[in-house]
Design an enzyme around this catalytic site. Structure first.
Site, PDB file in Angstrom:
ATOM      1  NE  ARG A 189     142.353 -52.285  52.506  1.00 38.53           N
ATOM      2  CZ  ARG A 189     141.357 -52.145  51.625  1.00 38.53           C
ATOM      3  NH1 ARG A 189     140.274 -52.900  51.725  1.00 38.53           N
ATOM      4  NH2 ARG A 189     141.446 -51.286  50.624  1.00 38.53           N
ATOM      5  CG  ASN A 236     151.593 -47.175  49.371  1.00 38.13           C
ATOM      6  OD1 ASN A 236     151.595 -46.500  50.407  1.00 38.13           O
ATOM      7  ND2 ASN A 236     150.477 -47.788  48.960  1.00 38.13           N
ATOM      8  CG  ASP A 244     143.238 -45.160  52.203  1.00 38.37           C
ATOM      9  OD1 ASP A 244     143.812 -44.765  51.168  1.00 38.37           O
ATOM     10  OD2 ASP A 244     142.667 -46.264  52.275  1.00 38.37           O
ATOM     11  CB  THR A 293     156.757 -52.176  52.587  1.00 34.35           C
ATOM     12  OG1 THR A 293     155.658 -52.788  53.279  1.00 34.35           O
ATOM     13  CG2 THR A 293     157.764 -51.701  53.609  1.00 34.35           C
TER      14      THR A 293
END
Ligand code: IPE
Ligand code: IPE
Ligand code: MG
Length: 254
Positions: free
Chosen positions: A208, A82, A34, A80
């Site tokens: 997360r 994105n 990320d 899924t």
């Protein structure tokens, strides 16, 4: 020999410079790559430049993991969720992933990497679906690290898909509901037959899971770093492994 206290400490500190214990490597590492967008923004570049830099970073990290002797790495490339990004970003990412899979036949394949895609394929373009099969076949005889590229992957979709498959056997009468086991569910996941990740790394400071391997991460050690994915180096990987080796994994025991 009598040494001053400070000297001994200095000596020890030097001698004990943290090193990876090669006998206790994580077998499987999961990575939530990320921070590509923020990396680009910091440089006044379009988000696509961040994704490109992220893909280069990935190649280096997989190669380093393979050299270290890590057996599996699962990298979150496209979730899924994105699809909700602007169309031009989604298109760029799909093009980049297609190129990555093609290029892997020349680069990662030569590094003895086994490449697999995990996630729901039906929503991907035919071109990507075909390339996935080609790259998987091309690398299937390799004997090094298994790299799962999570592409249109979402853990809830994966679990739903697994439950559906199991229910088919219940419907046909070949399986009783009470005989459904945890092992059966694990084996129906896209990672079926592989060990669960021992270590999860997420870059960019977000704490997360974002729908990544919810079932498989039940007892994984989590490592979060503020480094943005394109800035994540082999040294950062080594630091994560060293931190992992300091953890006391108890699996609910004492
Ligand atoms: C991760 O980087 C790559 C993908 C999700 C495909 P991001 O694109 O999420 O980067 P940030 O989080 O916006 O910085
Ligand atoms: C997770 O990152 C997905 C990938 C790295 C592919 P996101 O950037 O999509 O996650 P959120 O939106 O910050 O939770
Ligand atoms: Mg992000």
């Amino acid at each position: 020999m009598v040494l001053g206290k400070g000297t001994v400490m200095f000596f020890n500190r030097k001698k004990e410079k943290a090193q990876i214990d090669m006998s206790r490597l994580p077998e499987h590492i999961g990575v939530i790559m990320d921070g590509n967008g923020r990396w680009a923004k910091k440089r006044g570049l379009p988000r696509s430049a961040g994704h490109k830099a992220g893909a280069d970073s990935l190649k280096k990290i997989v190669t380093a993991c393979n050299k270290l002797g890590i057996k599996y790495i699962t990298v979150y490339a496209f979730s899924t969720e994105n699809w909700s990004r602007p169309k031009d970003e989604v298109d760029y990412l799909m093009g980049l992933l297609l190129g990555y899979l093609k290029d892997a036949e020349n680069t990662l394949a030569g590094e003895n990497v086994v490449i697999r895609a995990i996630g729901s394929r039906a929503e991907l373009s035919e071109e990507i679906q075909e390339q996935i099969i080609k790259t998987e076949n091309f690398t299937s005889k390799n004997t090094g690290i298994v790299m799962n590229i999570a592409l249109n992957y979402g853990s809830r979709e994966e679990i739903t898909h697994a439950v559906r498959n199991i229910c088919r056997d219940v419907e046909s009468g070949s399986l009783k509901a009470e005989d459904i086991s945890q092992e059966m569910i694990s084996s129906e996941l896209y990672t079926g037959g592989q060990p669960d990740p021992d270590l999860l790394i997420r870059t960019s400071g977000e704490i997360r899971l974002s729908n990544f391997m919810l079932w498989q991460l039940a007892y994984s050690e989590m490592y979060f770093t503020n480094k943005l994915w394109p800035d994540f180096t082999v040294k950062d990987l080594e630091d994560a492994i060293i931190e992992f080796q300091k953890r006391n994994r108890r699996f609910g025991g004492v």
